[in-house]
Design a protein around this motif. Structure first.
Motif, PDB file in Angstrom:
ATOM      1  N   GLN A  90     103.726  51.960  79.654  1.00 53.25           N
ATOM      2  CA  GLN A  90     102.275  51.772  79.616  1.00 53.25           C
ATOM      3  C   GLN A  90     101.606  52.909  78.832  1.00 53.25           C
ATOM      4  OE1 GLN A  90     100.939  49.031  80.396  1.00 53.25           O
ATOM      5  NE2 GLN A  90     101.379  48.274  82.467  1.00 53.25           N
ATOM      6  N   ASN A  91     102.131  54.131  78.969  1.00 48.26           N
ATOM      7  CA  ASN A  91     101.596  55.248  78.189  1.00 48.26           C
ATOM      8  C   ASN A  91     101.767  54.999  76.697  1.00 48.26           C
ATOM      9  OD1 ASN A  91     100.983  56.560  80.561  1.00 48.26           O
ATOM     10  ND2 ASN A  91     102.752  57.929  80.508  1.00 48.26           N
ATOM     11  N   ALA A  92     102.970  54.511  76.316  1.00 48.72           N
ATOM     12  CA  ALA A  92     103.218  54.222  74.906  1.00 48.72           C
ATOM     13  C   ALA A  92     102.291  53.121  74.411  1.00 48.72           C
ATOM     14  CB  ALA A  92     104.677  53.828  74.697  1.00 48.72           C
ATOM     15  N   GLN A 146     103.918  45.460  74.543  1.00 46.15           N
ATOM     16  CA  GLN A 146     103.283  44.449  75.381  1.00 46.15           C
ATOM     17  C   GLN A 146     104.302  43.417  75.871  1.00 46.15           C
ATOM     18  OE1 GLN A 146     100.148  43.132  72.715  1.00 46.15           O
ATOM     19  NE2 GLN A 146      98.588  44.212  73.901  1.00 46.15           N
ATOM     20  N   ARG A 147     105.181  42.967  74.967  1.00 49.08           N
ATOM     21  CA  ARG A 147     106.192  41.986  75.373  1.00 49.08           C
ATOM     22  C   ARG A 147     107.155  42.571  76.390  1.00 49.08           C
ATOM     23  NH1 ARG A 147     106.060  40.895  69.742  1.00 49.08           N
ATOM     24  NH2 ARG A 147     107.933  42.155  69.419  1.00 49.08           N
ATOM     25  N   LEU A 148     107.551  43.830  76.188  1.00 49.80           N
ATOM     26  CA  LEU A 148     108.521  44.422  77.101  1.00 49.80           C
ATOM     27  C   LEU A 148     107.906  44.671  78.475  1.00 49.80           C
ATOM     28  CD1 LEU A 148     111.264  45.542  77.722  1.00 49.80           C
ATOM     29  CD2 LEU A 148     110.605  47.714  76.639  1.00 49.80           C
ATOM     30  N   VAL A 149     106.680  45.157  78.519  1.00 46.51           N
ATOM     31  CA  VAL A 149     106.016  45.371  79.806  1.00 46.51           C
ATOM     32  C   VAL A 149     105.891  44.037  80.553  1.00 46.51           C
ATOM     33  CG1 VAL A 149     103.834  46.010  80.909  1.00 46.51           C
ATOM     34  CG2 VAL A 149     104.802  47.474  79.134  1.00 46.51           C
ATOM     35  N   SER A 150     105.530  42.983  79.829  1.00 43.71           N
ATOM     36  CA  SER A 150     105.425  41.664  80.461  1.00 43.71           C
ATOM     37  C   SER A 150     106.779  41.191  80.961  1.00 43.71           C
ATOM     38  CB  SER A 150     104.852  40.657  79.467  1.00 43.71           C
ATOM     39  OG  SER A 150     103.521  40.993  79.113  1.00 43.71           O
ATOM     40  N   PRO A 164     100.444  44.300  80.878  1.00 47.88           N
ATOM     41  CA  PRO A 164     100.231  45.337  79.851  1.00 47.88           C
ATOM     42  C   PRO A 164      98.824  45.914  79.948  1.00 47.88           C
ATOM     43  CG  PRO A 164     101.238  43.372  78.889  1.00 47.88           C
ATOM     44  CD  PRO A 164     100.823  42.998  80.273  1.00 47.88           C
ATOM     45  N   SER A 165      98.709  47.219  79.812  1.00 45.55           N
ATOM     46  CA  SER A 165      97.394  47.858  79.864  1.00 45.55           C
ATOM     47  C   SER A 165      96.578  47.456  78.640  1.00 45.55           C
ATOM     48  CB  SER A 165      97.539  49.375  79.927  1.00 45.55           C
ATOM     49  OG  SER A 165      98.233  49.855  78.794  1.00 45.55           O
ATOM     50  N   PRO A 166      95.301  47.113  78.826  1.00 47.68           N
ATOM     51  CA  PRO A 166      94.468  46.712  77.696  1.00 47.68           C
ATOM     52  C   PRO A 166      93.951  47.927  76.934  1.00 47.68           C
ATOM     53  CG  PRO A 166      93.185  46.639  79.708  1.00 47.68           C
ATOM     54  CD  PRO A 166      94.593  47.018  80.119  1.00 47.68           C
TER      55      PRO A 166
END
Length: 326
Positions: free
Chosen positions: A187-189, A231-235, A241-243
């Motif tokens: 999320q930081n990245a 975004q894809r990996l966090v999902s 994913p953080s906006p």
């Protein structure tokens, strides 16, 4: 790319993770002795590759305008860092500086001399990422990024070589379970990429034309692609994913092409810290993706005129404020 209308604090880095220090003693085995450190073979391979690189600096002529002694000194620092934690008997003897007139030149790939040797050495470090502990993987990724910057200084073509193995695709690779630290780092990245995309909007709005404007557009597109990857990996890992924030306050006023280039260098330098931390935090299948992002940011920072760092993303970590509302 249009200039933004709102600003909050430029959030590059966000939450810096502290890499775990590897335990080089290890727990005791059933026979009462110490278990071998699993990082030892990786460290020894990295040291051997570094020794070959040092031998290249001692036997190959550098480009006339390059201070190769400064680069060699950084490589020697890499060797010392890679040897930390090893017993004296496990560390190969350092190479002896050779007389270039008497020594046999070190074979180099691609006909690029020292530049090609630096590139090949960096690739070898990336190939060992998954076999290393998190802390050592972070170091390997940082040193590999420095190798790529050295290759650029020595005159290697701008396009980086293909990675040692294909980067993991978040959409095609089964998602392993993620620790809270891994999700936080991802999320930081992602947040840092949101900020970089915003920042490059400012950069592009203040550059008069090519070639810098073309570089800014290329970097902007690269950061959009990297944002989409995270975004894809966090999902895939089951999180939202953080906006992006409504806007980001710049770290200094940008009113000229020189200011714009300085901002671009700042963006890329801060991102190297984010990605060094990410290499240590994510599961092994995704380390290479983070390490390549670290390398690319270090190369772009160099291109924009940022001071080169011996250990990109590890040294001189800066404060990391979070974004606020618009």
């Amino acid at each position: 790319m249009q200039p933004p209308s709102r600003r909050t604090f430029l959030a590059l880095g966000l939450l810096t993770l502290t890499a775990c220090t590897a335990d080089h003693t290890g727990p005791t085995s059933g026979t009462g002795g110490l278990r071998p450190d699993p990082d030892t073979p990786v460290r020894r391979r990295a040291i051997a590759a570094t020794d070959a690189l040092l031998a290249g600096y001692d036997t190959l002529p550098p480009p006339p305008s390059v201070r190769s002694a400064d680069l060699r000194a950084e490589v020697a620092r890499h060797r010392a860092a890679l040897a930390e934690g090893l017993t004296a008997s496990a560390v190969p003897s350092p190479p002896v500086t050779a007389d270039p007139a008497a020594a046999t030149p070190v074979p180099t790939p691609d006909g690029l001399g020292l530049a090609g040797l630096e590139r090949r050495t960096g690739e070898s470090r990336l190939a060992d990422l998954d076999a290393a502990s998190p802390a050592l993987a972070r170091l390997l990724a940082s040193v590999a990024a420095a190798d790529s910057v050295h290759a650029a200084v020595l005159g290697a073509p701008a396009a980086p070589p293909a990675p040692a193995r294909p980067a993991a695709s978040p959409s095609a690779t089964p998602a392993p379970s993620a620790t809270p630290a891994a999700l936080t780092a991802l999320q930081n990245a992602l947040g840092a990429e949101h900020a970089a995309i915003y920042g490059y909007g400012v950069v592009g709005a203040h550059l008069p034309g090519d070639p810098q404007l073309a570089d800014a557009r290329t970097a902007h597109a690269a950061h959009q692609a990297q944002r989409d990857t995270w975004q894809r990996l966090v999902s895939a890992l089951g999180a939202a994913p953080s906006p992006a924030a409504g806007g980001y306050r710049l770290p200094f006023p940008v009113a000229s092409p020189a200011d714009a280039a300085k901002l671009a260098a700042h963006l890329e330098t801060r991102l190297t810290t984010v990605y060094a931390d990410l290499v240590a935090a994510v599961p092994a299948p995704h380390r290479l993706t983070a390490a390549l992002a670290l390398r690319d940011c270090a190369l772009r920072a160099h291109r924009w005129g940022a001071p080169d760092q011996p250990f990109p993303g590890i040294e001189d970590q800066a404060p990391t404020p979070s974004p606020t509302g618009p």
